[in-house]
Write a protein that holds these residues in place. Structure first.
Motif, PDB file in Angstrom:
ATOM      1  N   LEU A 129      51.635  66.158  69.051  1.00 40.74           N
ATOM      2  CA  LEU A 129      52.577  67.228  69.356  1.00 40.74           C
ATOM      3  C   LEU A 129      51.909  68.580  69.139  1.00 40.74           C
ATOM      4  O   LEU A 129      52.220  69.551  69.832  1.00 40.74           O
ATOM      5  CB  LEU A 129      53.824  67.098  68.468  1.00 40.74           C
ATOM      6  CG  LEU A 129      54.908  68.161  68.604  1.00 40.74           C
ATOM      7  CD1 LEU A 129      55.370  68.310  70.046  1.00 40.74           C
ATOM      8  CD2 LEU A 129      56.091  67.840  67.702  1.00 40.74           C
ATOM      9  N   THR A 130      50.984  68.653  68.190  1.00 41.17           N
ATOM     10  CA  THR A 130      50.193  69.864  67.984  1.00 41.17           C
ATOM     11  C   THR A 130      48.979  69.860  68.903  1.00 41.17           C
ATOM     12  O   THR A 130      48.585  68.822  69.437  1.00 41.17           O
ATOM     13  CB  THR A 130      49.679  69.941  66.534  1.00 41.17           C
ATOM     14  OG1 THR A 130      48.871  68.776  66.274  1.00 41.17           O
ATOM     15  CG2 THR A 130      50.807  70.001  65.537  1.00 41.17           C
ATOM     16  N   LEU A 177      46.782  65.843  78.608  1.00 38.67           N
ATOM     17  CA  LEU A 177      46.580  67.136  79.265  1.00 38.67           C
ATOM     18  C   LEU A 177      47.509  67.333  80.454  1.00 38.67           C
ATOM     19  O   LEU A 177      47.832  68.467  80.823  1.00 38.67           O
ATOM     20  CB  LEU A 177      45.120  67.283  79.710  1.00 38.67           C
ATOM     21  CG  LEU A 177      44.098  67.286  78.566  1.00 38.67           C
ATOM     22  CD1 LEU A 177      42.680  67.365  79.121  1.00 38.67           C
ATOM     23  CD2 LEU A 177      44.351  68.446  77.604  1.00 38.67           C
ATOM     24  N   GLU A 178      47.979  66.239  81.050  1.00 46.32           N
ATOM     25  CA  GLU A 178      48.893  66.365  82.188  1.00 46.32           C
ATOM     26  C   GLU A 178      50.223  66.977  81.776  1.00 46.32           C
ATOM     27  O   GLU A 178      50.881  67.640  82.577  1.00 46.32           O
ATOM     28  CB  GLU A 178      49.124  64.995  82.837  1.00 46.32           C
ATOM     29  CG  GLU A 178      47.910  64.441  83.566  1.00 46.32           C
ATOM     30  CD  GLU A 178      48.225  63.138  84.272  1.00 46.32           C
ATOM     31  OE1 GLU A 178      49.409  62.756  84.321  1.00 46.32           O
ATOM     32  OE2 GLU A 178      47.274  62.500  84.773  1.00 46.32           O
ATOM     33  N   SER A 200      47.452  79.987  77.906  1.00 46.72           N
ATOM     34  CA  SER A 200      46.093  80.049  77.339  1.00 46.72           C
ATOM     35  C   SER A 200      46.108  79.823  75.837  1.00 46.72           C
ATOM     36  O   SER A 200      45.185  79.263  75.262  1.00 46.72           O
ATOM     37  CB  SER A 200      45.456  81.401  77.656  1.00 46.72           C
ATOM     38  OG  SER A 200      46.234  82.451  77.084  1.00 46.72           O
ATOM     39  N   HIS A 201      47.200  80.258  75.193  1.00 47.79           N
ATOM     40  CA  HIS A 201      47.312  80.043  73.752  1.00 47.79           C
ATOM     41  C   HIS A 201      47.603  78.597  73.410  1.00 47.79           C
ATOM     42  O   HIS A 201      47.058  78.020  72.485  1.00 47.79           O
ATOM     43  CB  HIS A 201      48.422  80.945  73.187  1.00 47.79           C
ATOM     44  CG  HIS A 201      48.855  80.570  71.800  1.00 47.79           C
ATOM     45  ND1 HIS A 201      48.071  80.780  70.696  1.00 47.79           N
ATOM     46  CD2 HIS A 201      50.002  79.981  71.353  1.00 47.79           C
ATOM     47  CE1 HIS A 201      48.708  80.346  69.621  1.00 47.79           C
ATOM     48  NE2 HIS A 201      49.877  79.863  69.996  1.00 47.79           N
ATOM     49  N   VAL A 202      48.455  77.958  74.210  1.00 46.00           N
ATOM     50  CA  VAL A 202      48.920  76.602  73.910  1.00 46.00           C
ATOM     51  C   VAL A 202      47.812  75.575  74.036  1.00 46.00           C
ATOM     52  O   VAL A 202      47.737  74.619  73.280  1.00 46.00           O
ATOM     53  CB  VAL A 202      50.106  76.231  74.837  1.00 46.00           C
ATOM     54  CG1 VAL A 202      50.493  74.790  74.648  1.00 46.00           C
ATOM     55  CG2 VAL A 202      51.300  77.115  74.503  1.00 46.00           C
ATOM     56  N   VAL A 203      46.917  75.742  75.001  1.00 41.77           N
ATOM     57  CA  VAL A 203      45.907  74.708  75.249  1.00 41.77           C
ATOM     58  C   VAL A 203      44.679  74.872  74.378  1.00 41.77           C
ATOM     59  O   VAL A 203      43.722  74.130  74.522  1.00 41.77           O
ATOM     60  CB  VAL A 203      45.486  74.699  76.745  1.00 41.77           C
ATOM     61  CG1 VAL A 203      46.663  74.377  77.627  1.00 41.77           C
ATOM     62  CG2 VAL A 203      44.859  76.029  77.159  1.00 41.77           C
ATOM     63  N   GLU A 204      44.693  75.814  73.451  1.00 40.82           N
ATOM     64  CA  GLU A 204      43.521  75.979  72.587  1.00 40.82           C
ATOM     65  C   GLU A 204      43.256  74.730  71.769  1.00 40.82           C
ATOM     66  O   GLU A 204      44.175  74.122  71.278  1.00 40.82           O
ATOM     67  CB  GLU A 204      43.769  77.155  71.635  1.00 40.82           C
ATOM     68  CG  GLU A 204      43.636  78.519  72.321  1.00 40.82           C
ATOM     69  CD  GLU A 204      43.846  79.645  71.328  1.00 40.82           C
ATOM     70  OE1 GLU A 204      44.146  79.356  70.162  1.00 40.82           O
ATOM     71  OE2 GLU A 204      43.714  80.797  71.711  1.00 40.82           O
TER      72      GLU A 204
END
Length: 433
Positions: free
Chosen positions: A261-262, A405-406, A429-433
């Protein structure tokens, strides 16, 4: 994990049968998919002479519980256990049975039903999870959201694809996508995020407001200012309009790591925070169920002066050794088994001599809990599971989920031509770090 899988299979099927039992409190019945919080074994006479008896299960769906609170988490745990059983045994025929498929769908229908809520998180009452007494967690508590996300991921793997399940699977994917974004974006706090909240403007009425939940900077508790480390962070305990619960809840954070979830970076940050704040969260006995404890007026108002949840006791900052196995699972997933070994070594020094208590009291976990039961099953099981996971770390995969990632690409807003504004794109951009 010990190879005694028939016990687990029987447990899954018997509790599934209990799901269909009538459950009523004062002439009102909850949703059909509700799973029991617990059950007792009751002897029932077979004839009028009371000479012969049969044993039956007597479930509690909350109608006998203290406070009469329905268990939201039990159905989510049942789905997680079902997937673990099938993965470790290869008995995938069990999950494909009609009654099992129906059981999964009934649980999901409760969780995915339409309501008034604007958020993808589950709205629940106080005491509806492991913390089953009044502790100010009503709303959208992290523990329920982490288990909800995990159960959705597990259900997606196990549901048989056919015409009758297509719409449900679509709803699962949409909810997973929205839920993962919501938790990663709005529940996460670190030094940088808290400083942003400290400078928030309030009463913003617009689609592109920075302070979407109208959080007042004065809500930042004084203890957090000095407690939050320079590196690392965690997921807060709850989020509602004009309210953030900044307490650290161990189970929610650990299961958020296990279920992905993180983000990977956030997962690393949570373990870094636990390591940095070891004396607060582990100390003499792992692991604090939440930190810090509520005291004085806050304790009186929020718990109703609960004599069991006094400061640094039970759910209110008590130390629960059963949380060792979730901690070990998270550490193995993130490649930090040495942290788990360190915590197990602390517990190992005391548990046997202390007769395996349910929980420990005081700020550092020095005292056995004042109402703690001895030889507590889940204390023993949590310890043994931790040791077995460290000996066979590949077994962790039966309970964890990898990053999908989907899910980050999916967004229900894209399906609507009328909806043009979406905060997800701005924050992606922040979420996928």
């Amino acid at each position: 994990m010990r190879g005694e899988t028939e016990i687990v299979r029987n447990f899954l099927l018997h509790t599934l049968q209990l799901q269909s039992w009538e459950k009523t409190v004062d002439c009102y019945s909850p949703g059909q998919g509700l799973m029991p919080a617990s059950f007792k074994i009751r002897a029932v006479p077979l004839d009028d002479n009371n000479e012969a008896f049969e044993e039956v299960l007597d479930p509690d769906f909350g109608e006998s519980a203290i406070g009469r609170v329905a268990p939201v988490d039990s159905g989510l745990w049942w789905i997680i256990l079902l997937r673990a059983y099938c993965k470790i045994t290869g008995d995938y025929a069990l999950q494909e049975r009609v009654d099992v498929q129906t059981g999964i769908k009934l649980i999901l229908s409760l969780c995915l039903s339409d309501g008034f809520d604007m958020f993808p998180t589950l709205l629940v009452t106080d005491g509806s999870c492991m913390i089953d007494r009044r502790m100010g967690i009503h709303g959208h508590p992290l523990e329920i959201q982490a288990l909800f996300y995990s159960a959705l991921r597990c259900s997606r793997e196990m549901l048989v694809l056919n015409d009758g399940s297509k719409n449900l699977l679509r709803a699962i994917n949409n909810r997973l996508s929205a839920l993962s974004f919501h938790i990663r974006e709005y529940y996460w706090v670190d030094m940088k995020k808290i400083n942003e909240i400290y400078r928030y403007k309030t009463e913003e009425y617009s689609h592109d407001a920075t302070n979407k939940f109208n959080i007042y900077p004065e809500q930042i508790p004084s203890w957090l200012v000095d407690w939050i480390p320079e590196k690392g962070g965690y997921l807060i305990g709850n989020l509602q309009p004009a309210h953030m619960d900044f307490r650290f809840f161990s189970l929610g954070n650990l299961w958020a790591i296990a279920s992905s979830l993180t983000t990977p970076k956030q997962a690393e940050g949570i373990l870094s925070l636990i390591e940095e704040k070891w004396d607060d969260l582990v100390a003499n006995m792992p692991l604090k169920i939440c930190y810090p404890a509520m005291e004085d007026d806050e304790w009186r108002i929020i718990t109703g002066s609960d004599p069991k949840n006094t400061p640094w006791s039970y759910h209110n900052g008590g130390s629960w050794p059963t949380l060792l196995w979730q901690f070990t699972l998270a550490c193995i997933k993130m490649g930090r088994p040495e942290l788990a070994r360190r915590a197990i070594a602390v517990a190992e020094e005391r548990l046997t001599a202390d007769k395996w208590p349910e929980y420990y009291d005081t700020r550092s976990g020095r005292f056995i809990g004042k109402q703690s039961r001895s030889y507590q099953t889940w204390t023993i099981a949590g310890f043994l599971t931790s040791k077995m996971l460290l000996e066979n770390p590949e077994l962790a995969s039966i309970l964890t989920c990898d990053e999908d990632l989907e899910l980050l690409e999916g967004c229900a807003c894209c399906l609507s031509k009328k909806r043009t504004r979406c905060s997800r794109r701005a924050a992606k951009s922040h979420v996928v770090e």
